[in-house]
Enzyme design. Structure first.
Site, mmCIF file in Angstrom:
data_model
loop_
_atom_site.group_PDB
_atom_site.id
_atom_site.type_symbol
_atom_site.label_atom_id
_atom_site.label_comp_id
_atom_site.label_asym_id
_atom_site.label_seq_id
_atom_site.Cartn_x
_atom_site.Cartn_y
_atom_site.Cartn_z
ATOM 1 N N ALA A 21 0.962 -1.191 -0.088
ATOM 2 C CA ALA A 21 0.082 -0.104 -0.108
ATOM 3 C C ALA A 21 0.828 1.024 0.027
ATOM 4 O O ALA A 21 2.092 1.254 0.532
ATOM 5 C CB ALA A 21 -1.000 -0.078 1.048
ATOM 6 N N GLY A 34 0.752 -5.103 0.912
ATOM 7 C CA GLY A 34 -0.474 -5.297 -0.081
ATOM 8 C C GLY A 34 0.161 -5.785 -1.274
ATOM 9 O O GLY A 34 -1.089 -6.338 -1.962
ATOM 10 N N GLU A 43 -0.276 -9.399 -0.908
ATOM 11 C CA GLU A 43 -1.321 -9.859 -0.485
ATOM 12 C C GLU A 43 -2.413 -9.661 -1.864
ATOM 13 O O GLU A 43 -3.326 -10.621 -2.123
ATOM 14 C CB GLU A 43 -2.532 -8.722 0.251
ATOM 15 C CG GLU A 43 -1.649 -8.943 1.716
ATOM 16 C CD GLU A 43 -2.050 -7.836 2.717
ATOM 17 O OE1 GLU A 43 -2.073 -6.502 2.314
ATOM 18 O OE2 GLU A 43 -2.604 -7.981 3.812
ATOM 19 N N GLU A 47 4.506 -5.249 7.196
ATOM 20 C CA GLU A 47 3.536 -4.314 8.038
ATOM 21 C C GLU A 47 4.095 -3.956 9.461
ATOM 22 O O GLU A 47 4.123 -2.786 9.866
ATOM 23 C CB GLU A 47 2.308 -4.671 7.956
ATOM 24 C CG GLU A 47 1.452 -4.413 6.513
ATOM 25 C CD GLU A 47 1.567 -5.619 5.455
ATOM 26 O OE1 GLU A 47 2.486 -6.442 5.849
ATOM 27 O OE2 GLU A 47 1.106 -5.804 4.518
HETATM 28 N N1 CO8 Z 1 4.705 3.261 -0.594
HETATM 29 C C1 CO8 Z 1 4.996 4.222 -1.244
HETATM 30 N N2 CO8 Z 1 6.001 4.471 -1.756
HETATM 31 C C2 CO8 Z 1 6.896 3.533 -2.095
HETATM 32 C C3 CO8 Z 1 6.651 2.345 -1.739
HETATM 33 C C4 CO8 Z 1 5.293 2.179 -0.913
HETATM 34 N N3 CO8 Z 1 4.791 1.021 -0.113
HETATM 35 N N4 CO8 Z 1 7.727 1.236 -1.517
HETATM 36 C C5 CO8 Z 1 8.584 2.056 -2.424
HETATM 37 N N5 CO8 Z 1 8.076 3.372 -2.654
HETATM 38 C C6 CO8 Z 1 8.902 4.465 -3.090
HETATM 39 C C7 CO8 Z 1 9.947 4.800 -2.263
HETATM 40 O O1 CO8 Z 1 9.664 5.737 -1.614
HETATM 41 C C8 CO8 Z 1 11.039 5.533 -3.524
HETATM 42 O O2 CO8 Z 1 10.264 6.880 -3.818
HETATM 43 P P1 CO8 Z 1 11.434 8.015 -4.023
HETATM 44 O O3 CO8 Z 1 12.185 7.485 -5.256
HETATM 45 O O4 CO8 Z 1 10.469 9.311 -4.286
HETATM 46 O O5 CO8 Z 1 12.219 8.072 -2.896
HETATM 47 C C9 CO8 Z 1 10.691 4.538 -4.633
HETATM 48 O O6 CO8 Z 1 9.376 4.074 -4.372
HETATM 49 C C10 CO8 Z 1 11.821 3.767 -4.877
HETATM 50 O O7 CO8 Z 1 11.874 2.820 -3.729
HETATM 51 P P2 CO8 Z 1 13.263 2.692 -3.032
HETATM 52 O O8 CO8 Z 1 14.238 3.689 -3.299
HETATM 53 O O9 CO8 Z 1 13.105 2.292 -1.550
HETATM 54 O O10 CO8 Z 1 13.828 1.249 -3.724
HETATM 55 P P3 CO8 Z 1 14.838 0.178 -3.375
HETATM 56 O O11 CO8 Z 1 14.899 -0.467 -4.635
HETATM 57 O O12 CO8 Z 1 15.918 0.745 -2.396
HETATM 58 O O13 CO8 Z 1 14.011 -0.656 -2.276
HETATM 59 C C11 CO8 Z 1 11.818 -1.854 -1.651
HETATM 60 C C12 CO8 Z 1 12.711 -1.351 -2.774
HETATM 61 C C13 CO8 Z 1 12.548 -2.801 -0.879
HETATM 62 C C14 CO8 Z 1 10.558 -2.341 -2.220
HETATM 63 C C15 CO8 Z 1 11.524 -0.621 -0.594
HETATM 64 O O14 CO8 Z 1 11.134 0.412 -1.443
HETATM 65 C C16 CO8 Z 1 10.576 -0.921 0.343
HETATM 66 O O15 CO8 Z 1 10.867 -1.424 1.434
HETATM 67 N N6 CO8 Z 1 9.201 -0.579 0.273
HETATM 68 C C17 CO8 Z 1 8.262 -0.372 1.271
HETATM 69 C C18 CO8 Z 1 7.733 -1.868 1.457
HETATM 70 C C19 CO8 Z 1 6.623 -1.799 2.360
HETATM 71 O O16 CO8 Z 1 7.056 -1.611 3.624
HETATM 72 N N7 CO8 Z 1 5.375 -2.405 2.070
HETATM 73 C C20 CO8 Z 1 4.394 -2.569 3.017
HETATM 74 C C21 CO8 Z 1 3.493 -1.367 3.001
HETATM 75 S S1 CO8 Z 1 2.307 -1.435 4.341
HETATM 76 C C22 CO8 Z 1 1.117 -2.266 3.419
HETATM 77 O O17 CO8 Z 1 1.230 -2.648 2.291
HETATM 78 C C23 CO8 Z 1 -0.338 -2.447 4.211
HETATM 79 C C24 CO8 Z 1 -1.271 -3.018 3.280
HETATM 80 C C25 CO8 Z 1 -2.766 -2.954 4.225
HETATM 81 C C26 CO8 Z 1 -3.206 -1.538 4.509
HETATM 82 C C27 CO8 Z 1 -4.475 -1.376 4.927
HETATM 83 C C28 CO8 Z 1 -4.593 0.149 5.835
HETATM 84 C C29 CO8 Z 1 -4.787 1.225 4.848
#
Ligand code: CO8
Length: 258
Positions: free
Chosen positions: A64, A109, A112, A132
């Protein structure tokens, strides 16, 4: 029509590609709305027999959208959670099979979303996880329910409580994905499975999806009885007559694919 998806239909297959690579295909409210619309189209279009869901770039879907969630009130967060659950439930319950072609990160997500598909084929570059708890929340788009049903209660708890990210081979080992293929062969491998399923009687494929989805939570005898009743429609169909006749005549069956 879509800002964050590519939607194409070719030879009976709908290709749904999440296309927001700058944000790792994160599920914003807008992406969720578009996925709902796309899978409604899959369901309603008589030209579509099966769908392949994938992501553009390095990620399948990295969860998400955290930058959108960070400022939500509790009620707004609840609304987003319901919206996400509706998307996953729609994919799981539409009449047509949905194959997840998992090209890269499938986190939160995104994992999921992959689990809502009927089956998952992973690129060897794919990574899976439910991170999460790192963010102070739990999975909210069905992860606490679908993950243990796929990989077992202990492994489901392990992945959700540790937030560990696993690679495609480990995902295959624990039963989270059904196949692992080289990255460049991913869509071809998904198409091969799609074409195999499309060569079967559609009424049988629909009945199989319905019974497996709805029977898995039932006690065994109720589930078996449900299976029996769901067999009645395929057994009464022209496709049954054709399938059995074709076998006896030693030729491929020609099913009514519409
Ligand atoms: N949301 C928003 N932006 C994201 C997300 C995300 N989930 N994942 C990556 N991005 C963005 C980064 O912020 C970055 O943006 P910017 O270039 O503007 O700084 C861009 O994508 C590239 O990401 P990275 O620089 O971090 O790239 P890496 O190759 O270094 O890393 C990863 C890739 C490992 C995928 C890393 O981005 C990461 O860990 N992402 C987050 C993963 C995460 O925690 N996901 C879970 C989210 S919570 C969820 O899904 C809950 C669902 C249910 C919610 C219900 C309630 C509403």
């Amino acid at each position: 029509m879509y800002q964050n998806l590519i939607y194409e239909v070719k030879d009976g297959i709908a290709y749904v590609t999440v296309n927001r690579p700058k944000a790792m295909n994160a599920l914003s409210n807008e992406v969720l709305d578009e996925l709902y619309a796309a899978f409604t189209a899959v369901n309603n279009d008589p030209e579509v027999q099966i769908a392949i869901l994938t992501g553009e770039g390095k990620a399948f879907v990295a969860g998400a959208d955290i930058s959108e969630m960070v400022n939500l009130t509790t009620l707004e967060g609840r609304a987003m959670m319901i919206k996400g659950q509706n998307v996953m439930n729609l994919i799981e319950t539409i009449d047509k099979p949905v194959i997840g072609a998992i090209n890269g990160f499938a986190l939160g997500g995104g994992c999921e979303l992959a689990m809502a598909c009927d089956m998952r084929i992973a690129s060897e570059k794919a990574k899976f996880g439910q991170p999460e708890v790192n963010l102070g929340i739990i999975p909210g788009f069905g992860g606490t329910q679908r993950l243990p049903r796929l990989v077992g209660k202990g492994m489901g708890k392990y992945l959700i409580m540790t937030a560990e990210m696993i690679d495609a081979q480990e995902a295959y080992r624990i039963g989270l994905v059904e196949k692992v293929v080289p990255a460049e062969e991913l869509i071809g491998a998904a198409e091969k499975v799609a074409k195999t399923i499309m060569s079967k009687a559609p009424i049988a494929i629909q009945a199989a999806k319905l019974v497996i989805n709805n029977g898995i939570g039932l006690d065994i005898l109720t589930g078996v009885a449900f299976e029996g009743e769901a067999l009645v429609a395929p057994f009464s169909s022209e496709d049954r007559a054709e399938g059995m006749k074709a076998f006896l005549e030693k030729r491929p069956a020609k099913f009514n694919n519409k």
